[in-house]
Enzyme design. Structure first.
Site, PDB file in Angstrom:
ATOM      1  N   HIS A   1      -7.100  -7.930  -8.574  1.00 46.71           N
ATOM      2  CA  HIS A   1      -7.577  -9.036  -7.158  1.00 46.71           C
ATOM      3  C   HIS A   1      -7.960  -7.975  -6.109  1.00 46.71           C
ATOM      4  O   HIS A   1      -6.901  -7.763  -5.186  1.00 46.71           O
ATOM      5  CB  HIS A   1      -6.402 -10.080  -7.000  1.00 46.71           C
ATOM      6  CG  HIS A   1      -6.099 -10.944  -7.761  1.00 46.71           C
ATOM      7  ND1 HIS A   1      -5.340 -10.605  -9.024  1.00 46.71           N
ATOM      8  CD2 HIS A   1      -6.232 -12.194  -8.001  1.00 46.71           C
ATOM      9  CE1 HIS A   1      -5.311 -11.777  -9.806  1.00 46.71           C
ATOM     10  NE2 HIS A   1      -5.759 -12.714  -9.091  1.00 46.71           N
TER      11      HIS A   1
ATOM     12  N   ASP B   1     -12.742 -12.770 -13.210  1.00 42.97           N
ATOM     13  CA  ASP B   1     -11.258 -13.307 -12.924  1.00 42.97           C
ATOM     14  C   ASP B   1     -10.126 -12.207 -13.221  1.00 42.97           C
ATOM     15  O   ASP B   1     -10.468 -11.523 -14.645  1.00 42.97           O
ATOM     16  CB  ASP B   1     -11.139 -14.453 -13.945  1.00 42.97           C
ATOM     17  CG  ASP B   1      -9.865 -15.113 -13.731  1.00 42.97           C
ATOM     18  OD1 ASP B   1      -9.573 -15.961 -13.009  1.00 42.97           O
ATOM     19  OD2 ASP B   1      -8.852 -14.366 -14.694  1.00 42.97           O
ATOM     20  N   GLY B   2      -9.344 -11.837 -12.316  1.00 39.51           N
ATOM     21  CA  GLY B   2      -8.540 -10.819 -12.588  1.00 39.51           C
ATOM     22  C   GLY B   2      -7.876 -10.760 -13.716  1.00 39.51           C
ATOM     23  O   GLY B   2      -7.468  -9.795 -14.525  1.00 39.51           O
TER      24      GLY B   2
ATOM     25  N   HIS C   1       1.089  -1.304   0.058  1.00 37.05           N
ATOM     26  CA  HIS C   1      -0.020  -0.065   0.029  1.00 37.05           C
ATOM     27  C   HIS C   1       0.913   1.310   0.137  1.00 37.05           C
ATOM     28  O   HIS C   1       0.384   2.275  -0.631  1.00 37.05           O
ATOM     29  CB  HIS C   1      -1.004  -0.152   1.066  1.00 37.05           C
ATOM     30  CG  HIS C   1      -1.875  -1.067   1.009  1.00 37.05           C
ATOM     31  ND1 HIS C   1      -2.659  -1.709   2.092  1.00 37.05           N
ATOM     32  CD2 HIS C   1      -2.514  -1.649  -0.210  1.00 37.05           C
ATOM     33  CE1 HIS C   1      -3.406  -2.808   1.557  1.00 37.05           C
ATOM     34  NE2 HIS C   1      -3.386  -2.799   0.143  1.00 37.05           N
TER      35      HIS C   1
ATOM     36  N   GLU D   1     -12.902  -8.653  -8.541  1.00 31.12           N
ATOM     37  CA  GLU D   1     -12.877  -9.684  -7.547  1.00 31.12           C
ATOM     38  C   GLU D   1     -13.800 -10.962  -7.900  1.00 31.12           C
ATOM     39  O   GLU D   1     -14.800 -10.741  -8.376  1.00 31.12           O
ATOM     40  CB  GLU D   1     -13.358  -8.586  -6.159  1.00 31.12           C
ATOM     41  CG  GLU D   1     -13.557  -9.690  -5.148  1.00 31.12           C
ATOM     42  CD  GLU D   1     -12.204 -10.374  -4.541  1.00 31.12           C
ATOM     43  OE1 GLU D   1     -11.172  -9.942  -4.402  1.00 31.12           O
ATOM     44  OE2 GLU D   1     -12.598 -11.844  -4.432  1.00 31.12           O
TER      45      GLU D   1
ATOM     46  N   ASP E   1      -2.608  -8.295  -7.604  1.00 25.78           N
ATOM     47  CA  ASP E   1      -2.277  -8.867  -6.193  1.00 25.78           C
ATOM     48  C   ASP E   1      -2.699 -10.248  -5.848  1.00 25.78           C
ATOM     49  O   ASP E   1      -3.856 -10.179  -5.325  1.00 25.78           O
ATOM     50  CB  ASP E   1      -2.835  -7.749  -5.336  1.00 25.78           C
ATOM     51  CG  ASP E   1      -2.368  -7.951  -3.822  1.00 25.78           C
ATOM     52  OD1 ASP E   1      -1.502  -8.717  -3.483  1.00 25.78           O
ATOM     53  OD2 ASP E   1      -3.106  -7.577  -2.979  1.00 25.78           O
TER      54      ASP E   1
HETATM   55  N1  SAM Z   1      -5.733  -6.203  -3.230  1.00 31.89           N
HETATM   56  C1  SAM Z   1      -6.231  -6.519  -1.832  1.00 31.89           C
HETATM   57  C2  SAM Z   1      -5.911  -5.177  -1.140  1.00 31.89           C
HETATM   58  O1  SAM Z   1      -4.502  -4.974  -0.923  1.00 31.89           O
HETATM   59  O2  SAM Z   1      -6.603  -4.774  -0.158  1.00 31.89           O
HETATM   60  C3  SAM Z   1      -6.375  -7.563  -1.442  1.00 31.89           C
HETATM   61  C4  SAM Z   1      -6.429  -8.825  -2.428  1.00 31.89           C
HETATM   62  S1  SAM Z   1      -6.130 -10.565  -1.705  1.00 31.89           S
HETATM   63  C5  SAM Z   1      -4.485 -10.674  -1.583  1.00 31.89           C
HETATM   64  C6  SAM Z   1      -6.417 -11.509  -3.277  1.00 31.89           C
HETATM   65  C7  SAM Z   1      -8.296 -11.228  -3.462  1.00 31.89           C
HETATM   66  O3  SAM Z   1      -8.100 -12.287  -4.815  1.00 31.89           O
HETATM   67  C8  SAM Z   1      -8.867 -11.844  -2.619  1.00 31.89           C
HETATM   68  O4  SAM Z   1      -9.985 -10.961  -2.040  1.00 31.89           O
HETATM   69  C9  SAM Z   1      -9.631 -13.087  -3.409  1.00 31.89           C
HETATM   70  O5  SAM Z   1     -10.893 -13.541  -3.071  1.00 31.89           O
HETATM   71  C10 SAM Z   1      -9.319 -12.495  -4.834  1.00 31.89           C
HETATM   72  N2  SAM Z   1      -9.389 -13.748  -5.743  1.00 31.89           N
HETATM   73  C11 SAM Z   1      -8.673 -15.018  -5.805  1.00 31.89           C
HETATM   74  N3  SAM Z   1      -8.759 -15.304  -7.034  1.00 31.89           N
HETATM   75  C12 SAM Z   1      -9.048 -14.469  -7.906  1.00 31.89           C
HETATM   76  C13 SAM Z   1      -9.344 -14.326  -9.557  1.00 31.89           C
HETATM   77  N4  SAM Z   1      -8.530 -15.245 -10.341  1.00 31.89           N
HETATM   78  N5  SAM Z   1      -9.583 -12.971  -9.993  1.00 31.89           N
HETATM   79  C14 SAM Z   1      -9.935 -11.998  -9.039  1.00 31.89           C
HETATM   80  N6  SAM Z   1     -10.006 -12.196  -7.596  1.00 31.89           N
HETATM   81  C15 SAM Z   1      -9.615 -13.248  -7.103  1.00 31.89           C
END
Ligand code: SAM
Length: 283
Positions: A41, A142-143, A18, A117, A163
């Protein structure tokens, strides 16, 4: 999908990510022309550190809690702390912002944010969190697909934060190729990728793939708070920043030793910034 970021909110990984994120957005704001921020993500936008899940791991104690009340720190760290405080009352740390919240605090009216997300519940929470924000689009998607769907953005300037939850085996090793493809779509975009560090040895193949696939300049920024000799779940973390803005390395060089001093456990670990390009040695 088992990963829930609430277990990790405010840990050292979040702190480094961050702070770098704020530095990147500040660089983009040096020009008046609007930018687009894409996050693959995104998480849920804010985390209650008193939630049962967060209390189980209490990872924030070795992260944000160690610096929340610091008064004399470099400007960038103060900007970060100010942003965390804006979500809390009376200097008491209870809520920790997610990355989209940090960016929202810095967004100008003409800038745009696109968030992906995939977790159904987390997507709903995030959507509600930004329900009134016209400049923020939240997608249940999907990210990695979002990199194909939204790049390049019409603004032609901006930042992508990747992320991942790293739940899939070998997910990290797929990223250099994926980043190279994203860079083909948007050669001048800034891309920031967060990754966990257990040991340097384990990361060597990843570094090699990066230098093989990426033909743009990039920075590797790393902060570890445990010894490299024991492969803990998380000894530290790093960020790869492609097309880094001018002077970002200098800005980060100023804050990394400070962060390490505040966060290290028994003087273990290290902090390091490396500038790389396709002609560099990988490790
Ligand atoms: N970036 C956020 C932050 O710093 O506040 C934290 C993100 S966390 C490390 C990863 C997130 O990715 C989780 O909320 C999870 O549910 C989501 N996630 C997992 N696989 C994903 C995908 N293929 N595409 C999008 N989101 C995904």
């Amino acid at each position: 999908m088992n990963y829930r970021h609430t277990y990790h909110a405010g840990n050292i990984g979040d702190v480094l990510k961050h702070i770098v994120l704020i530095a990147l957005i500040q660089s983009l704001k040096r020009k008046e022309t609007p930018f687009c921020y894409l996050e693959t993500h995104a998480g849920i936008g804010s985390y209650d550190l008193l939630a049962d899940t967060t209390q189980k791991s209490r990872e924030f104690e070795n992260g944000i809690q160690k610096i929340f009340n610091t008064e004399h720190s470099p400007d960038l760290i103060q900007d970060y702390i100010t942003c965390v405080k804006s979500l809390n009352q009376a200097n008491t740390l209870r809520y920790y912002p997610g990355s989209p919240y940090f960016v929202k605090q810095l967004l100008r009216s003409e800038d745009r944010m696109i968030l992906s997300e995939l977790h159904p519940e987390d997507f709903q929470t995030l959507k509600k969190f930004f329900i009134r924000e016209k400049q923020i689009a939240v997608h249940h998607q999907d990210g990695y697909q979002s990199l194909k769907a939204y790049l390049p953005p019409k603004e032609r300037r901006g930042l992508v934060l990747i992320d991942p939850a790293y739940e899939k085996p070998n997910e990290l090793m797929q990223l250099p190729k994926l980043l190279a493809e994203a860079l083909k779509r948007w050669e001048t975009g800034i891309f920031a990728l967060w990754y966990p560090i257990k040991t340097q040895e384990q990361l060597k193949p990843f570094y090699c793939e990066l230098t093989e696939y990426i033909h743009r300049p990039f920075l590797r920024v790393e902060l570890c708070v445990h010894s490299d000799e024991i492969a803990l779940e998380l000894n530290g973390c790093g960020m790869i920043i492609m097309n880094p803005p001018w002077q970002l390395d200098e800005k980060l060089e100023e804050i990394l030793p400070f962060l390490w001093n505040m966060l290290n456990i028994n003087k273990q670990g290290y902090n390091k910034i490396t500038s790389l390009n396709s002609n560099s040695e990988a490790v």
